[in-house]
Scaffold this motif. Structure first.
Motif, short mmCIF file in Angstrom:
data_model
loop_
_atom_site.label_atom_id
_atom_site.label_comp_id
_atom_site.label_asym_id
_atom_site.label_seq_id
_atom_site.Cartn_x
_atom_site.Cartn_y
_atom_site.Cartn_z
N PRO A 10 13.95 9.84 -32.84
CA PRO A 10 12.63 9.99 -33.47
C PRO A 10 11.50 9.89 -32.44
O PRO A 10 11.75 9.53 -31.28
CB PRO A 10 12.56 8.81 -34.44
N SER A 11 10.28 10.16 -32.88
CA SER A 11 9.15 10.13 -31.95
C SER A 11 8.85 8.72 -31.48
O SER A 11 9.17 7.73 -32.16
CB SER A 11 7.92 10.75 -32.61
N SER A 12 8.24 8.64 -30.32
CA SER A 12 7.81 7.36 -29.72
C SER A 12 8.95 6.35 -29.50
O SER A 12 8.74 5.14 -29.60
CB SER A 12 6.70 6.71 -30.56
N MET A 36 7.31 22.71 -27.14
CA MET A 36 7.40 24.10 -27.59
C MET A 36 7.05 24.21 -29.09
O MET A 36 6.34 25.11 -29.51
CB MET A 36 8.81 24.64 -27.36
N TYR A 37 7.58 23.27 -29.88
CA TYR A 37 7.25 23.28 -31.33
C TYR A 37 5.76 22.99 -31.52
O TYR A 37 5.10 23.55 -32.40
CB TYR A 37 8.11 22.27 -32.09
N ARG A 38 5.23 22.13 -30.66
CA ARG A 38 3.80 21.83 -30.74
C ARG A 38 2.97 23.08 -30.41
O ARG A 38 1.92 23.32 -31.03
CB ARG A 38 3.44 20.71 -29.75
N ILE A 93 -1.76 17.92 -34.26
CA ILE A 93 -0.74 18.92 -33.94
C ILE A 93 0.68 18.39 -34.18
O ILE A 93 1.61 19.15 -34.41
CB ILE A 93 -0.92 19.42 -32.47
N SER A 94 0.83 17.07 -34.18
CA SER A 94 2.16 16.48 -34.45
C SER A 94 2.65 16.94 -35.82
O SER A 94 3.81 17.30 -36.00
CB SER A 94 2.08 14.95 -34.46
N LYS A 95 1.74 16.92 -36.79
CA LYS A 95 2.11 17.31 -38.14
C LYS A 95 2.41 18.81 -38.21
O LYS A 95 3.38 19.23 -38.84
CB LYS A 95 0.96 16.94 -39.09
O1 DC Z 1 8.88 15.21 -29.68
P1 DC Z 1 7.56 15.65 -30.33
O2 DC Z 1 6.91 14.56 -31.11
O3 DC Z 1 6.63 16.27 -29.35
O4 DC Z 1 7.99 16.79 -31.37
C1 DC Z 1 7.10 17.38 -32.27
C2 DC Z 1 7.84 17.87 -33.50
O5 DC Z 1 8.69 18.96 -33.15
C3 DC Z 1 8.74 16.85 -34.19
O6 DC Z 1 8.14 16.31 -35.33
C4 DC Z 1 9.97 17.59 -34.60
C5 DC Z 1 9.93 18.87 -33.84
N1 DC Z 1 11.03 19.03 -32.89
C6 DC Z 1 12.20 19.56 -33.37
O7 DC Z 1 12.31 19.82 -34.54
N2 DC Z 1 13.22 19.82 -32.52
C7 DC Z 1 13.13 19.52 -31.22
N3 DC Z 1 14.17 19.79 -30.41
C8 DC Z 1 11.94 18.94 -30.72
C9 DC Z 1 10.90 18.69 -31.59
#
Ligand code: DC
Length: 225
Positions: A10-12, A36-38, A93-95
């Motif tokens: 999970p994050s953090s 990349m997703y961001r 942008i996280s959301k």
């Molecule tokens: O790790 P991050 O918080 O920067 O990721 C942002 C969002 O991208 C996270 O909520 C879920 C998605 N994510 C994902 O689905 N698959 C990944 N390999 C990396 C991130």
């Protein structure tokens, strides 16, 4: 020989900070897949795309060009030739990233890119589905976890340091919502790969986590590297 280290969780939980340190130590390339997703989320926000409608997002995917590159030893990211390394870190942008990452069309595009990047280099890749989907044969798989309250405090500090206006309560609530979405989505949900080693980072420093993963890697590859 190319090696692959997959770090999920999970994050953090400290994924990107430890992956960055470890990549330096091992001279591997670090690939931050969350960035990349961001970037996809940022594009949608800037162009007023309805992110709750997969068809709308799918329609613009071919207009999105993402480049990961290194500058002064730091990973940077470009979205359609514009550097967006800071813009993608805005809390909102996280959301966006978490929502667009639930779509198969988005994941297919980004996973293809991620696998291509891992082909030609030894890599440390972090994300949610690296050990389960992107690099199922990774040399080492690690799954990081940490207590919710500790993760929220870490994230709060990170955002306050960047001058963003947020509260602890807001961050904790958003973090739980994002976890729920990441874990319960249909496409490549966040989960620990069967052969991943779990590390609870709640009471460990970044150096301690980095050292643990480094040792695990050395144990795996023996004297090869
Ligand atoms: O790790 P991050 O918080 O920067 O990721 C942002 C969002 O991208 C996270 O909520 C879920 C998605 N994510 C994902 O689905 N698959 C990944 N390999 C990396 C991130």
């Amino acid at each position: 020989m190319n090696y692959q280290i997959a770090i999920d969780g999970p994050s953090s939980t400290g994924k990107s900070s430890t992956a960055t340190r470890l990549a330096k130590k091992l001279s591997f390339i670090y690939i931050d897949t969350g960035a990349m997703y961001r970037a996809v989320g940022l594009y949608c926000k800037r162009n007023n795309i309805n992110i709750n409608d997969e068809e709308e997002v799918k329609k613009v995917l071919n207009k999105i060009k993402i480049d990961l590159y290194y500058e002064n030893g730091k990973q940077e990211i470009k979205l359609n030739n514009e550097k967006v390394s800071d813009a993608i870190r805005e809390n909102e942008i996280s959301k966006y990233a978490s929502i667009v990452s639930t779509y198969k069309s988005v994941r297919d595009k980004l996973v293809r890119m991620q696998r291509r990047l891992a082909k030609t280099n030894s890599v440390i890749m972090d994300g949610r589905d690296i050990g389960t989907v992107v690099l199922p044969k990774a040399t080492l798989k690690v799954y990081l976890i940490a207590e919710d309250e500790i993760r929220a405090k870490r994230r709060l500090k990170e955002l306050l340091d960047k001058g963003q206006t947020v509260t602890y309560e807001q961050i904790l609530k958003e973090l739980k919502e994002r976890d729920y979405r990441d874990i319960h989505r249909e496409n490549s949900p966040l989960k620990k790969a069967k052969d991943a080693i779990e590390i609870d980072t709640s009471y460990l420093s970044l150096d301690e986590v980095t050292e643990k993963i480094y040792k695990l890697f050395k144990e795996k590859v023996g004297n090869e590297k």
